[in-house]
Design a protein around this motif. Structure first.
Motif, short mmCIF file in Angstrom:
data_model
loop_
_atom_site.label_atom_id
_atom_site.label_comp_id
_atom_site.label_asym_id
_atom_site.label_seq_id
_atom_site.Cartn_x
_atom_site.Cartn_y
_atom_site.Cartn_z
N MET A 1 8.15 -6.85 -1.21
CA MET A 1 8.99 -5.66 -1.38
C MET A 1 8.36 -4.49 -0.63
SD MET A 1 10.32 -3.93 -4.88
CE MET A 1 11.22 -2.39 -4.83
N THR A 2 9.12 -3.91 0.23
CA THR A 2 8.58 -2.80 1.02
C THR A 2 9.30 -1.51 0.65
OG1 THR A 2 10.17 -3.15 2.78
CG2 THR A 2 8.10 -4.33 2.96
N LEU A 3 8.75 -0.45 1.17
CA LEU A 3 9.30 0.87 0.91
C LEU A 3 10.57 1.06 1.73
CD1 LEU A 3 8.42 3.18 -0.79
CD2 LEU A 3 7.05 4.01 1.08
N GLU A 4 11.61 1.50 1.07
CA GLU A 4 12.89 1.66 1.76
C GLU A 4 13.35 3.11 1.71
OE1 GLU A 4 15.46 -1.11 -0.15
OE2 GLU A 4 15.03 -2.64 1.34
N LEU A 5 14.33 3.38 2.56
CA LEU A 5 14.85 4.75 2.63
C LEU A 5 15.45 5.19 1.30
CD1 LEU A 5 15.61 7.27 4.19
CD2 LEU A 5 17.60 6.09 5.04
N VAL A 6 16.08 4.23 0.60
CA VAL A 6 16.79 4.60 -0.63
C VAL A 6 15.81 5.10 -1.70
CG1 VAL A 6 16.78 2.28 -1.56
CG2 VAL A 6 18.59 3.83 -2.19
N ASP A 7 14.55 4.62 -1.65
CA ASP A 7 13.55 5.12 -2.60
C ASP A 7 13.35 6.61 -2.42
OD1 ASP A 7 13.20 2.54 -3.46
OD2 ASP A 7 11.63 2.14 -2.00
N PHE A 8 13.19 7.02 -1.16
CA PHE A 8 12.99 8.44 -0.89
C PHE A 8 14.24 9.25 -1.24
CE2 PHE A 8 9.78 6.54 1.80
CZ PHE A 8 8.70 7.35 1.54
N GLN A 9 15.40 8.65 -0.99
CA GLN A 9 16.64 9.38 -1.31
C GLN A 9 16.76 9.64 -2.79
OE1 GLN A 9 19.27 6.70 1.10
NE2 GLN A 9 20.42 8.58 1.27
N MET B 1 0.84 -1.21 0.00
CA MET B 1 0.00 0.00 0.00
C MET B 1 0.87 1.26 0.00
SD MET B 1 -3.04 1.09 -0.08
CE MET B 1 -3.81 2.69 0.12
N GLY B 2 1.83 1.26 0.93
CA GLY B 2 2.73 2.42 0.98
C GLY B 2 3.55 2.55 -0.29
N LEU B 3 3.93 1.38 -0.85
CA LEU B 3 4.74 1.41 -2.06
C LEU B 3 3.95 1.97 -3.24
CD1 LEU B 3 7.65 0.49 -2.63
CD2 LEU B 3 6.68 -1.56 -3.65
N VAL B 4 2.69 1.55 -3.37
CA VAL B 4 1.86 2.04 -4.47
C VAL B 4 1.66 3.54 -4.34
CG1 VAL B 4 -0.39 1.88 -5.55
CG2 VAL B 4 0.71 -0.18 -4.70
N LEU B 5 1.34 3.99 -3.11
CA LEU B 5 1.16 5.42 -2.89
C LEU B 5 2.44 6.19 -3.19
CD1 LEU B 5 -0.97 5.84 0.34
CD2 LEU B 5 -1.51 6.57 -1.96
N PHE B 6 3.56 5.59 -2.78
CA PHE B 6 4.85 6.26 -3.02
C PHE B 6 5.08 6.47 -4.51
CE2 PHE B 6 9.33 5.85 -4.12
CZ PHE B 6 9.86 6.93 -3.46
N TYR B 7 4.80 5.40 -5.30
CA TYR B 7 5.07 5.54 -6.74
C TYR B 7 4.11 6.54 -7.38
CZ TYR B 7 8.64 2.01 -6.91
OH TYR B 7 9.82 1.34 -6.74
N ILE B 8 2.83 6.53 -6.96
CA ILE B 8 1.89 7.48 -7.55
C ILE B 8 2.30 8.91 -7.21
CG2 ILE B 8 -0.49 8.29 -7.47
CD1 ILE B 8 -1.32 5.39 -7.01
N LEU B 9 2.53 9.16 -5.89
CA LEU B 9 2.83 10.53 -5.46
C LEU B 9 4.20 10.98 -5.97
CD1 LEU B 9 1.44 10.20 -1.87
CD2 LEU B 9 0.52 11.63 -3.67
N GLY B 10 5.17 10.06 -5.93
CA GLY B 10 6.48 10.41 -6.45
C GLY B 10 6.44 10.71 -7.95
N GLY B 11 5.62 9.94 -8.68
CA GLY B 11 5.48 10.21 -10.11
C GLY B 11 4.87 11.57 -10.36
N ILE B 12 3.82 11.91 -9.59
CA ILE B 12 3.21 13.23 -9.73
C ILE B 12 4.24 14.32 -9.45
CG2 ILE B 12 1.55 14.82 -8.69
CD1 ILE B 12 -0.28 12.44 -8.25
#
Lengths: 175, 104
Positions: free
Chosen positions: B1-9, A1-12
């Motif tokens: 696969m989870t969200l990692e710090l390196v993604d944000f970096q 869930m967090g990953l999907v949101l991250f990719y959507i928001l990061g893409g925007i």
């Protein structure tokens, strides 16, 4: 869930930022900036920093974008929508890409230590307590900075008593 | 696969470099200012991400610094736009290439 949101928001965020630095129309640039800053606010929510997301939307989305749009309106010239890039923009692109490669390489090679930690959030009470206990003196300094910037903006932006006073009436006639 | 710090970096690095490109390549002073805002936001993402991925005691520090960065950014925008408007009244342009009064 967090990953999907991250990719959507990061893409925007990234696409809108690309729009900010490449669009020819400067008003579109300001609106792209609003989209990008809103994406950053969403990323703050993904990182469990809800208060910062709210502050981001209020100050950036509410105040800064409006001020920038006012400045665009007041400094509008005929040639704004064409040739807004410097003629040496390839050099700037090379420098930016090189810096991105450096930063991304450093992040990939050296951030494994903290990746195993679980993300957590804090309540607004802890944030307020930290702000007014450990960070009380920087907080007061920040208030002085804001006051000085406010007075400075008024003094600088005031239609001056210098030699271009005649321009003021001309601008008023156009507006 | 989870969200990692390196993604944000990497995201923050991309945002920062886009802002850097904007600062270097744009002609209008207002566009340069908007690119600076992008760079500040990249720094904020990094601060919040590093704080969130460490222990709880560092979260307050990271988020308080972000609040200060936003405060300074607001002051900076107000002051810079006042300077730009003054410049536009005096010179009739906001093109940073033509503003070379202090060129040696």
């Amino acid at each position: 869930m967090g990953l999907v949101l991250f990719y959507i928001l990061g893409g925007i965020t990234i696409v809108a930022a690309l729009g900010v630095v490449t669009t020819r129309n400067i008003v579109y640039g300001a609106l792209f900036l609003l989209a990008s800053l809103s994406g950053v606010a969403g990323l703050f929510v993904v990182l469990f920093a809800e208060f910062l997301a709210l502050v981001q939307l209020l100050i950036y989305g509410g105040a800064i974008i409006i001020v920038i749009l006012f400045a665009l309106m007041l400094t509008r010239t005929g040639d704004f929508s064409v040739a807004t890039e410097h003629r040496r923009w390839p050099a700037a692109a090379i420098v930016s890409l090189a810096l991105f490669g450096l930063l991304a390489g450093a992040a990939i090679s050296d951030s494994g230590e903290y990746n195993t930690y679980r993300r957590t959030g804090i309540g607004i009470e802890e944030l307020g307590a930290g702000l007014f206990e450990n960070w009380a003196i920087p907080f007061e300094v920040a208030s002085i900075v804001l006051l000085v910037a406010l007075i400075g903006a008024i003094v600088i932006g005031r239609s001056g008593d210098d030699e271009d006073g005649a321009d003021e009436t001309g601008n008023g006639g156009q507006g | 696969m989870t969200l990692e710090l390196v993604d944000f970096q990497i995201l923050a690095a991309a945002l920062f470099c886009l802002g850097l490109y904007g600062v270097l390549a744009r002609k209008s002073a207002v566009m340069v200012l908007m690119a600076v805002e992008l760079m500040l936001n990249a720094v904020n993402i990094n601060l919040v991400a590093f704080a969130a991925f460490r222990d709880v005691s560092s979260i307050v520090t990271g988020q308080v610094i972000v609040i200060f960065v936003i405060t300074v950014a607001a002051a900076e925008v107000g002051l810079a736009l006042a300077v730009i408007m003054r410049l536009f009244r005096r010179r009739g342009t906001v093109n940073v290439d033509e503003i070379d009064l202090m060129k040696g």
